[in-house]
Design an enzyme around this catalytic site. Sequence first.
Site, PDB file in Angstrom:
ATOM      1  N   GLY A  81      71.082  37.021  22.572  1.00  0.00           N
ATOM      2  CA  GLY A  81      71.116  38.349  23.174  1.00  0.00           C
ATOM      3  C   GLY A  81      72.509  38.941  23.020  1.00  0.00           C
ATOM      4  O   GLY A  81      73.503  38.216  23.073  1.00  0.00           O
ATOM      5  N   SER A 216      63.929  41.907  23.822  1.00  0.00           N
ATOM      6  CA  SER A 216      65.359  42.019  24.083  1.00  0.00           C
ATOM      7  C   SER A 216      65.626  43.190  25.028  1.00  0.00           C
ATOM      8  O   SER A 216      64.801  44.103  25.160  1.00  0.00           O
ATOM      9  CB  SER A 216      66.145  42.158  22.775  1.00  0.00           C
ATOM     10  OG  SER A 216      65.583  43.179  22.015  1.00  0.00           O
ATOM     11  N   ASP A 268      63.807  33.116  34.767  1.00  0.00           N
ATOM     12  CA  ASP A 268      64.979  32.327  34.349  1.00  0.00           C
ATOM     13  C   ASP A 268      66.215  33.225  34.313  1.00  0.00           C
ATOM     14  O   ASP A 268      67.326  32.753  34.098  1.00  0.00           O
ATOM     15  CB  ASP A 268      64.728  31.728  32.951  1.00  0.00           C
ATOM     16  CG  ASP A 268      65.881  30.844  32.495  1.00  0.00           C
ATOM     17  OD1 ASP A 268      66.373  30.047  33.323  1.00  0.00           O
ATOM     18  OD2 ASP A 268      66.304  30.954  31.326  1.00  0.00           O
ATOM     19  N   HIS A 292      69.148  30.601  34.659  1.00  0.00           N
ATOM     20  CA  HIS A 292      69.346  30.965  33.247  1.00  0.00           C
ATOM     21  C   HIS A 292      69.630  29.716  32.379  1.00  0.00           C
ATOM     22  O   HIS A 292      70.738  29.547  31.861  1.00  0.00           O
ATOM     23  CB  HIS A 292      70.482  31.994  33.112  1.00  0.00           C
ATOM     24  CG  HIS A 292      70.451  32.731  31.809  1.00  0.00           C
ATOM     25  ND1 HIS A 292      70.936  33.999  31.647  1.00  0.00           N
ATOM     26  CD2 HIS A 292      69.995  32.365  30.585  1.00  0.00           C
ATOM     27  CE1 HIS A 292      70.788  34.384  30.397  1.00  0.00           C
ATOM     28  NE2 HIS A 292      70.216  33.404  29.728  1.00  0.00           N
ATOM     29  N   ILE A 293      68.591  28.896  32.265  1.00  0.00           N
ATOM     30  CA  ILE A 293      68.749  27.658  31.493  1.00  0.00           C
ATOM     31  C   ILE A 293      67.866  27.642  30.245  1.00  0.00           C
ATOM     32  O   ILE A 293      67.574  26.589  29.689  1.00  0.00           O
ATOM     33  CB  ILE A 293      68.461  26.400  32.360  1.00  0.00           C
ATOM     34  CG1 ILE A 293      67.082  26.498  33.044  1.00  0.00           C
ATOM     35  CG2 ILE A 293      69.564  26.180  33.370  1.00  0.00           C
ATOM     36  CD1 ILE A 293      66.597  25.177  33.630  1.00  0.00           C
TER      37      ILE A 293
HETATM   38  C1  8YV Z   1      72.463  31.473  26.951  1.00  0.00           C
HETATM   39  C2  8YV Z   1      71.045  33.501  26.250  1.00  0.00           C
HETATM   40  O1  8YV Z   1      72.155  31.003  28.216  1.00  0.00           O
HETATM   41  O2  8YV Z   1      71.178  33.283  23.918  1.00  0.00           O
HETATM   42  C3  8YV Z   1      71.049  34.037  24.866  1.00  0.00           C
HETATM   43  O3  8YV Z   1      70.934  35.260  24.719  1.00  0.00           O
HETATM   44  O4  8YV Z   1      70.854  34.191  27.177  1.00  0.00           O
HETATM   45  C4  8YV Z   1      71.197  32.049  26.479  1.00  0.00           C
HETATM   46  O5  8YV Z   1      70.785  31.305  25.416  1.00  0.00           O
HETATM   47  C5  8YV Z   1      73.753  32.072  27.137  1.00  0.00           C
HETATM   48  O6  8YV Z   1      74.033  33.133  26.370  1.00  0.00           O
HETATM   49  C6  8YV Z   1      74.790  30.955  27.000  1.00  0.00           C
HETATM   50  O7  8YV Z   1      76.034  31.432  26.894  1.00  0.00           O
END
Ligand code: 8YV
Length: 327
Positions: A81, A216, A268, A292-293
């Site tokens: 993201g 997204s 999450d 957020h895992i």
């Molecule tokens: C991560 C995320 O937790 O990739 C993404 O967009 O939200 C997650 O994979 C995060 O960015 C780890 O820094």
Amino acid sequence: MSKLPRLFINQHLPEHYLNILNEKFDCDYHDGIQPIQSDELLKRVEQYNPDAILLVGSLKIDKQLLDKCKSIKAVSTISVGYDHIDVEECKKRNIAVGYTPGVLTDSVADLTIGLLLATARRFEEAMQTVRNGKWGPRDILASCGKSVTNSTIGIVGLGRIGMAVAQRLKSFGVKKIFYSGTHEKTFDNETDQKLFSYVEFFYLLSQSDFVIITCSLNEKTKNIFNSDAFKQMKPDSILINTSRGSIIDQDALYDALSSGQIHAAGLDVTVPEPLPPTDKLLTLKNCLILPHIGSADVTTRNKMIQVAIDNLRNYFENKPMVSQINV
Ligand code: 8YV
């Protein structure tokens, strides 16, 4: 000896990666697990004047920060993201932006299925009864949840992660997968052509037993799950979000969950992150919240860090980044 590019890292990284980075960059990093505070960050980058920033977590890269970084040429985020980065502004300033798509798809899809099952089958409430000594004789229908098998699924955003979730759900014998998003997909076999249907967002909401958010976050998707959206959903439907918190209007979600407009939610991602323990969503039994895992398995996180480092190394060796955001 030629000068190494100056790299600012906003949060602690394992020693092993810092050693790799120190070979190619002159590194300055915020040496803490806690994210650096915005005032301190602005001061620090202004003094250090980095050529590049490596982002751990979702530090905002906006105009204000970029104005302080007079020499910046590249930004690399350890994430797929990039809603925390003003990519348009970076483009105007000719700043390359790297990210880490692909390597985390399976991990996030696995977590999405786990969260869906945990929410549908009420894992959190059930676990509490074990811990609280309340596991005892009970009504045969107590602690029952909702079945995923033979259900109708709605996926909002059938991109890489949405598709990986859908592939996993096929093995649950789901009846139908509705999806909405930017465009209709083509499927190369008859079974998938019958299983998947591209539909309007509100239609998807009205038909689905489970609604899964994997799109997204952008101007079009921000708060699309608002009170109007919840009105369309079935009273026994379950909402799962492993994308970004801001896609849901959390006040409207609270109302929908507490009034029985929808059955349950598994999140999450939230706004803000971390979610304060006093947040009203945490008072609801039918709302399961993870910190957020989505991509948090060791193999995946290591791959993400490696791609983010390779993006930067390539850039400063005048090679294409492994994954660069094009706007
Ligand atoms: C991560 C995320 O937790 O990739 C993404 O967009 O939200 C997650 O994979 C995060 O960015 C780890 O820094």
